[in-house]
Design an enzyme around this catalytic site. Structure first.
Site, PDB file in Angstrom:
ATOM      1  N   PRO A   1       3.969  -6.375  99.848  1.00 36.30           N
ATOM      2  CA  PRO A   1       3.418  -5.021  99.912  1.00 36.30           C
ATOM      3  C   PRO A   1       2.488  -4.761  98.730  1.00 36.30           C
ATOM      4  O   PRO A   1       2.866  -4.951  97.578  1.00 36.30           O
ATOM      5  CB  PRO A   1       4.668  -4.134  99.848  1.00 36.30           C
ATOM      6  CG  PRO A   1       5.791  -5.011 100.293  1.00 36.30           C
ATOM      7  CD  PRO A   1       5.432  -6.385  99.815  1.00 36.30           C
TER       8      PRO A   1
ATOM      9  N   LYS B   1       2.221  -0.561  91.888  1.00 29.76           N
ATOM     10  CA  LYS B   1       3.080  -0.831  93.039  1.00 29.76           C
ATOM     11  C   LYS B   1       4.526  -0.415  92.793  1.00 29.76           C
ATOM     12  O   LYS B   1       5.426  -0.847  93.508  1.00 29.76           O
ATOM     13  CB  LYS B   1       3.000  -2.314  93.414  1.00 29.76           C
ATOM     14  CG  LYS B   1       1.609  -2.724  93.888  1.00 29.76           C
ATOM     15  CD  LYS B   1       1.593  -4.107  94.506  1.00 29.76           C
ATOM     16  CE  LYS B   1       1.801  -5.189  93.479  1.00 29.76           C
ATOM     17  NZ  LYS B   1       1.698  -6.547  94.079  1.00 29.76           N
TER      18      LYS B   1
ATOM     19  N   HIS C   1      20.253  -8.204 104.951  1.00 28.02           N
ATOM     20  CA  HIS C   1      19.260  -7.951 103.894  1.00 28.02           C
ATOM     21  C   HIS C   1      19.075  -6.469 103.578  1.00 28.02           C
ATOM     22  O   HIS C   1      18.160  -6.122 102.831  1.00 28.02           O
ATOM     23  CB  HIS C   1      17.903  -8.570 104.232  1.00 28.02           C
ATOM     24  CG  HIS C   1      17.955 -10.025 104.570  1.00 28.02           C
ATOM     25  ND1 HIS C   1      18.538 -10.962 103.742  1.00 28.02           N
ATOM     26  CD2 HIS C   1      17.500 -10.706 105.660  1.00 28.02           C
ATOM     27  CE1 HIS C   1      18.431 -12.163 104.297  1.00 28.02           C
ATOM     28  NE2 HIS C   1      17.824 -12.037 105.452  1.00 28.02           N
TER      29      HIS C   1
ATOM     30  N   ARG D   1      13.906 -11.396 100.588  1.00 27.83           N
ATOM     31  CA  ARG D   1      13.708 -12.413  99.553  1.00 27.83           C
ATOM     32  C   ARG D   1      14.258 -12.000  98.185  1.00 27.83           C
ATOM     33  O   ARG D   1      14.276 -12.795  97.260  1.00 27.83           O
ATOM     34  CB  ARG D   1      12.222 -12.764  99.453  1.00 27.83           C
ATOM     35  CG  ARG D   1      11.674 -13.324 100.760  1.00 27.83           C
ATOM     36  CD  ARG D   1      10.209 -13.675 100.684  1.00 27.83           C
ATOM     37  NE  ARG D   1       9.969 -14.798  99.784  1.00 27.83           N
ATOM     38  CZ  ARG D   1       8.758 -15.306  99.545  1.00 27.83           C
ATOM     39  NH1 ARG D   1       7.695 -14.780 100.151  1.00 27.83           N
ATOM     40  NH2 ARG D   1       8.609 -16.312  98.723  1.00 27.83           N
TER      41      ARG D   1
ATOM     42  N   ARG E   1     -16.797 -12.521  79.911  1.00 21.16           N
ATOM     43  CA  ARG E   1     -15.671 -13.160  80.596  1.00 21.16           C
ATOM     44  C   ARG E   1     -16.184 -14.123  81.659  1.00 21.16           C
ATOM     45  O   ARG E   1     -17.035 -13.778  82.479  1.00 21.16           O
ATOM     46  CB  ARG E   1     -14.751 -12.107  81.201  1.00 21.16           C
ATOM     47  CG  ARG E   1     -14.226 -11.114  80.164  1.00 21.16           C
ATOM     48  CD  ARG E   1     -13.102 -10.268  80.700  1.00 21.16           C
ATOM     49  NE  ARG E   1     -11.912 -11.072  80.979  1.00 21.16           N
ATOM     50  CZ  ARG E   1     -10.739 -10.553  81.347  1.00 21.16           C
ATOM     51  NH1 ARG E   1     -10.612  -9.236  81.475  1.00 21.16           N
ATOM     52  NH2 ARG E   1      -9.708 -11.322  81.586  1.00 21.16           N
TER      53      ARG E   1
ATOM     54  N   ARG F   1      -4.997 -18.695  94.860  1.00 20.96           N
ATOM     55  CA  ARG F   1      -4.958 -17.767  95.993  1.00 20.96           C
ATOM     56  C   ARG F   1      -6.143 -18.026  96.908  1.00 20.96           C
ATOM     57  O   ARG F   1      -7.243 -18.323  96.449  1.00 20.96           O
ATOM     58  CB  ARG F   1      -4.979 -16.309  95.517  1.00 20.96           C
ATOM     59  CG  ARG F   1      -3.736 -15.884  94.759  1.00 20.96           C
ATOM     60  CD  ARG F   1      -3.908 -14.477  94.224  1.00 20.96           C
ATOM     61  NE  ARG F   1      -2.739 -14.018  93.506  1.00 20.96           N
ATOM     62  CZ  ARG F   1      -1.741 -13.329  94.044  1.00 20.96           C
ATOM     63  NH1 ARG F   1      -1.783 -13.019  95.335  1.00 20.96           N
ATOM     64  NH2 ARG F   1      -0.716 -12.938  93.316  1.00 20.96           N
TER      65      ARG F   1
END
Length: 275
Positions: A2, A59, A92, A111, A155, A264
Protein backbone atom coordinates in the site's frame (compact mmCIF):
# COMPACT_ATOMS: atom_id res chain seq x y z
CA UNK A 1 2.61 -2.62 -0.94
CA UNK A 2 0.00 0.00 0.00
CA UNK A 3 1.37 3.39 -1.05
CA UNK A 4 0.22 6.89 -0.12
CA UNK A 5 -3.04 6.85 -2.15
CA UNK A 6 -4.00 3.47 -0.69
CA UNK A 7 -3.23 4.66 2.85
CA UNK A 8 -5.17 7.89 2.31
CA UNK A 9 -8.08 5.85 0.91
CA UNK A 10 -7.94 3.72 4.06
CA UNK A 11 -7.82 6.82 6.28
CA UNK A 12 -10.92 8.25 4.66
CA UNK A 13 -12.67 4.90 4.95
CA UNK A 14 -12.05 4.30 8.65
CA UNK A 15 -12.41 7.90 9.81
CA UNK A 16 -16.22 7.82 10.26
CA UNK A 17 -15.98 4.68 12.40
CA UNK A 18 -13.33 6.18 14.68
CA UNK A 19 -13.58 9.95 15.12
CA UNK A 20 -15.68 10.94 18.11
CA UNK A 21 -16.06 7.31 19.17
CA UNK A 22 -14.75 5.68 22.32
CA UNK A 23 -12.44 2.72 21.90
CA UNK A 24 -13.88 -0.01 24.11
CA UNK A 25 -11.30 -2.75 23.67
CA UNK A 26 -8.38 -4.11 21.70
CA UNK A 27 -7.95 -7.76 20.71
CA UNK A 28 -4.47 -8.81 19.62
CA UNK A 29 -4.29 -12.32 18.18
CA UNK A 30 -0.77 -11.99 16.78
CA UNK A 31 1.50 -9.42 18.48
CA UNK A 32 4.58 -10.20 16.38
CA UNK A 33 4.40 -7.80 13.46
CA UNK A 34 7.35 -5.70 12.25
CA UNK A 35 7.85 -4.83 15.90
CA UNK A 36 6.03 -6.44 18.85
CA UNK A 37 2.70 -4.78 19.55
CA UNK A 38 2.71 -3.19 23.05
CA UNK A 39 -0.47 -4.97 24.11
CA UNK A 40 -0.41 -4.02 27.80
CA UNK A 41 0.34 -0.39 26.96
CA UNK A 42 -2.59 -0.24 24.53
CA UNK A 43 -4.91 -1.79 27.10
CA UNK A 44 -3.81 0.76 29.70
CA UNK A 45 -3.43 3.92 27.62
CA UNK A 46 -5.69 3.55 24.57
CA UNK A 47 -8.74 1.61 25.74
CA UNK A 48 -11.38 4.01 27.01
CA UNK A 49 -10.07 6.94 24.96
CA UNK A 50 -12.15 8.90 22.44
CA UNK A 51 -10.47 9.12 19.04
CA UNK A 52 -10.23 12.81 18.17
CA UNK A 53 -8.65 12.64 14.72
CA UNK A 54 -7.44 10.13 12.14
CA UNK A 55 -4.55 11.72 10.27
CA UNK A 56 -1.90 10.50 7.85
CA UNK A 57 1.81 11.30 7.65
CA UNK A 58 3.46 9.66 4.65
CA UNK A 59 2.23 6.05 4.83
CA UNK A 60 1.56 6.14 8.57
CA UNK A 61 -1.96 6.39 9.95
CA UNK A 62 -2.19 8.42 13.15
CA UNK A 63 -5.13 7.88 15.50
CA UNK A 64 -4.95 10.84 17.87
CA UNK A 65 -6.59 10.85 21.28
CA UNK A 66 -6.04 12.77 24.56
CA UNK A 67 -3.42 10.36 25.95
CA UNK A 68 -1.35 9.98 22.80
CA UNK A 69 -1.30 8.76 19.23
CA UNK A 70 -1.64 5.26 17.82
CA UNK A 71 0.59 4.88 14.77
CA UNK A 72 -0.45 2.17 12.29
CA UNK A 73 1.55 1.13 9.23
CA UNK A 74 0.11 -1.36 6.74
CA UNK A 75 3.47 -2.85 5.76
CA UNK A 76 3.72 -4.90 2.57
CA UNK A 77 0.25 -6.43 2.46
CA UNK A 78 -1.83 -5.01 5.29
CA UNK A 79 -5.31 -3.54 5.21
CA UNK A 80 -7.83 -2.16 7.68
CA UNK A 81 -11.47 -3.17 7.44
CA UNK A 82 -14.58 -2.01 9.26
CA UNK A 83 -16.55 -5.05 10.43
CA UNK A 84 -19.46 -5.63 12.84
CA UNK A 85 -18.49 -6.48 16.39
CA UNK A 86 -18.16 -10.24 17.02
CA UNK A 87 -17.36 -10.96 13.35
CA UNK A 88 -15.26 -14.17 13.41
CA UNK A 89 -11.63 -13.50 12.42
CA UNK A 90 -10.19 -14.94 9.24
CA UNK A 91 -6.63 -16.10 8.75
CA UNK A 92 -4.16 -13.22 9.14
CA UNK A 93 -6.68 -11.01 11.00
CA UNK A 94 -4.25 -10.03 13.74
CA UNK A 95 -5.80 -7.06 15.59
CA UNK A 96 -9.30 -5.77 16.33
CA UNK A 97 -10.04 -2.33 17.75
CA UNK A 98 -13.55 -2.50 19.24
CA UNK A 99 -15.42 0.81 19.03
CA UNK A 100 -18.57 1.94 20.77
CA UNK A 101 -21.60 1.50 18.54
CA UNK A 102 -20.99 -2.11 17.54
CA UNK A 103 -18.19 -1.79 14.99
CA UNK A 104 -14.58 -2.92 14.91
CA UNK A 105 -11.58 -1.83 12.87
CA UNK A 106 -9.68 -5.00 11.91
CA UNK A 107 -6.06 -5.27 10.81
CA UNK A 108 -5.41 -7.96 8.20
CA UNK A 109 -1.71 -8.49 7.47
CA UNK A 110 -0.65 -11.76 5.78
CA UNK A 111 3.06 -10.93 5.64
CA UNK A 112 3.22 -9.29 9.09
CA UNK A 113 5.38 -6.36 8.01
CA UNK A 114 2.87 -3.88 9.40
CA UNK A 115 3.30 -1.96 12.64
CA UNK A 116 1.22 -0.80 15.59
CA UNK A 117 3.09 1.73 17.75
CA UNK A 118 1.94 3.84 20.69
CA UNK A 119 3.28 7.41 21.00
CA UNK A 120 2.41 8.85 24.44
CA UNK A 121 1.24 12.45 24.67
CA UNK A 122 4.42 13.28 26.60
CA UNK A 123 6.54 12.51 23.50
CA UNK A 124 6.24 14.98 20.59
CA UNK A 125 4.75 13.06 17.69
CA UNK A 126 6.89 14.79 15.07
CA UNK A 127 10.07 13.75 16.92
CA UNK A 128 9.30 10.04 16.84
CA UNK A 129 12.06 8.15 14.96
CA UNK A 130 9.59 6.91 12.34
CA UNK A 131 8.41 10.44 11.55
CA UNK A 132 11.29 12.79 12.31
CA UNK A 133 13.22 12.56 9.02
CA UNK A 134 10.33 12.49 6.56
CA UNK A 135 10.19 14.95 3.68
CA UNK A 136 7.17 17.11 2.79
CA UNK A 137 3.79 15.72 1.83
CA UNK A 138 3.48 15.55 -1.97
CA UNK A 139 0.05 17.18 -2.04
CA UNK A 140 1.18 20.12 0.11
CA UNK A 141 2.22 23.38 -1.50
CA UNK A 142 5.73 22.99 -0.05
CA UNK A 143 6.33 20.30 -2.67
CA UNK A 144 7.05 22.33 -5.81
CA UNK A 145 9.48 22.49 -8.67
CA UNK A 146 11.89 24.87 -6.97
CA UNK A 147 12.13 22.62 -3.91
CA UNK A 148 12.89 19.53 -6.02
CA UNK A 149 15.36 21.45 -8.17
CA UNK A 150 17.31 22.90 -5.24
CA UNK A 151 17.57 19.57 -3.45
CA UNK A 152 18.82 17.75 -6.54
CA UNK A 153 21.81 19.95 -7.39
CA UNK A 154 24.97 17.92 -7.71
CA UNK A 155 23.20 14.60 -7.23
CA UNK A 156 24.00 11.83 -9.69
CA UNK A 157 21.35 9.29 -8.68
CA UNK A 158 18.49 8.62 -11.09
CA UNK A 159 15.67 11.14 -10.88
CA UNK A 160 13.22 8.29 -10.21
CA UNK A 161 15.21 7.19 -7.17
CA UNK A 162 15.47 10.82 -6.06
CA UNK A 163 11.71 11.36 -5.90
CA UNK A 164 11.25 7.99 -4.17
CA UNK A 165 13.57 9.05 -1.33
CA UNK A 166 11.26 9.56 1.67
CA UNK A 167 13.52 12.28 3.06
CA UNK A 168 12.98 14.25 -0.18
CA UNK A 169 9.24 13.75 -0.54
CA UNK A 170 7.03 11.13 1.08
CA UNK A 171 4.67 8.70 -0.53
CA UNK A 172 5.93 8.58 -4.13
CA UNK A 173 6.20 4.81 -4.49
CA UNK A 174 7.34 2.81 -7.48
CA UNK A 175 4.05 2.86 -9.38
CA UNK A 176 3.45 6.57 -8.90
CA UNK A 177 7.05 7.58 -9.63
CA UNK A 178 6.88 5.82 -13.01
CA UNK A 179 3.53 7.39 -13.82
CA UNK A 180 4.53 10.91 -12.74
CA UNK A 181 7.76 10.81 -14.76
CA UNK A 182 5.76 9.72 -17.80
CA UNK A 183 3.34 12.62 -17.42
CA UNK A 184 6.25 15.04 -16.99
CA UNK A 185 8.16 13.60 -19.97
CA UNK A 186 11.32 12.80 -17.98
CA UNK A 187 13.42 9.66 -18.43
CA UNK A 188 13.55 7.78 -15.10
CA UNK A 189 17.29 7.07 -15.36
CA UNK A 190 18.31 10.70 -15.96
CA UNK A 191 20.60 12.08 -13.25
CA UNK A 192 18.55 14.12 -10.78
CA UNK A 193 21.14 16.90 -10.79
CA UNK A 194 20.81 17.38 -14.54
CA UNK A 195 17.05 17.95 -14.58
CA UNK A 196 16.24 21.63 -15.04
CA UNK A 197 13.90 23.83 -13.02
CA UNK A 198 11.18 23.86 -15.67
CA UNK A 199 11.07 20.08 -15.84
CA UNK A 200 10.99 19.81 -12.06
CA UNK A 201 8.02 22.16 -12.05
CA UNK A 202 6.29 19.83 -14.48
CA UNK A 203 7.27 16.84 -12.34
CA UNK A 204 5.92 18.38 -9.13
CA UNK A 205 2.60 19.02 -10.89
CA UNK A 206 2.60 15.47 -12.27
CA UNK A 207 3.25 13.94 -8.84
CA UNK A 208 0.31 15.85 -7.37
CA UNK A 209 -1.95 14.93 -10.30
CA UNK A 210 -1.07 11.22 -10.29
CA UNK A 211 -1.52 10.84 -6.54
CA UNK A 212 -4.70 12.92 -6.56
CA UNK A 213 -6.19 10.86 -9.38
CA UNK A 214 -5.32 7.62 -7.59
CA UNK A 215 -6.89 8.76 -4.33
CA UNK A 216 -10.09 9.70 -6.16
CA UNK A 217 -10.20 6.20 -7.67
CA UNK A 218 -9.54 4.42 -4.38
CA UNK A 219 -5.88 3.58 -4.94
CA UNK A 220 -4.23 0.98 -7.14
CA UNK A 221 -4.96 -2.70 -6.61
CA UNK A 222 -2.29 -4.89 -8.20
CA UNK A 223 -2.34 -7.74 -5.70
CA UNK A 224 -2.98 -7.15 -2.00
CA UNK A 225 -4.65 -3.80 -1.45
CA UNK A 226 -8.32 -3.76 -0.47
CA UNK A 227 -10.02 -0.66 0.91
CA UNK A 228 -11.76 -0.41 4.27
CA UNK A 229 -15.07 -1.23 2.56
CA UNK A 230 -13.65 -4.41 1.02
CA UNK A 231 -13.44 -2.94 -2.48
CA UNK A 232 -10.29 -2.79 -4.63
CA UNK A 233 -8.71 0.39 -5.96
CA UNK A 234 -9.38 1.22 -9.60
CA UNK A 235 -6.43 3.45 -10.56
CA UNK A 236 -4.80 0.39 -12.13
CA UNK A 237 -7.13 0.99 -15.07
CA UNK A 238 -5.54 4.43 -15.58
CA UNK A 239 -1.89 3.38 -15.59
CA UNK A 240 -0.04 4.65 -18.65
CA UNK A 241 3.30 2.85 -18.36
CA UNK A 242 3.63 0.89 -15.12
CA UNK A 243 3.48 -2.85 -15.77
CA UNK A 244 2.97 -2.28 -19.51
CA UNK A 245 6.39 -3.22 -20.95
CA UNK A 246 6.06 -4.32 -24.56
CA UNK A 247 2.77 -2.51 -25.06
CA UNK A 248 2.15 0.68 -27.01
CA UNK A 249 2.57 4.07 -25.37
CA UNK A 250 -0.91 5.65 -25.05
CA UNK A 251 0.51 8.98 -26.32
CA UNK A 252 2.73 8.09 -29.27
CA UNK A 253 2.45 4.35 -29.88
CA UNK A 254 6.12 3.62 -29.17
CA UNK A 255 6.77 0.36 -27.32
CA UNK A 256 7.03 0.88 -23.57
CA UNK A 257 10.31 -0.34 -22.10
CA UNK A 258 11.33 -1.68 -18.70
CA UNK A 259 14.58 -1.16 -16.82
CA UNK A 260 15.75 -1.78 -13.26
CA UNK A 261 16.75 1.23 -11.15
CA UNK A 262 17.66 0.77 -7.52
CA UNK A 263 16.45 -2.86 -7.63
CA UNK A 264 12.99 -1.73 -8.73
CA UNK A 265 11.33 -2.14 -12.10
CA UNK A 266 10.82 1.11 -13.98
CA UNK A 267 8.59 1.59 -17.00
CA UNK A 268 8.86 4.39 -19.52
CA UNK A 269 8.32 5.47 -23.12
CA UNK A 270 11.70 6.10 -24.83
CA UNK A 271 10.05 8.56 -27.22
CA UNK A 272 8.02 10.65 -24.77
CA UNK A 273 10.58 10.50 -21.95
CA UNK A 274 13.92 11.61 -23.29
CA UNK A 275 16.90 12.64 -21.17
Amino acid sequence: MPELPEVETTRRGIEPALVGKRLCGVVVRQPQLRWPIPVKTLEKELVGQVIQQVARRAKYLLWRCPQGTLLVHLGMSGSLRIVPEHTPPAKHDHVDWVMEGGQMVRLHDPRRFGAVVWIPVTSPEEEHPLLAKLGPEPLHRSLNGRYLHQGSRGRQLAVKNYIMDQSVVVGVGNIYASEALFRAGIAPAQAAGKVGLGRYRALACAIKAVLGDSIEQGGTTLRDFIGSDGKPGYFVQSLNVYGRAGKACPKCGTTIEKQVLGQRSSYYCPQCQRA
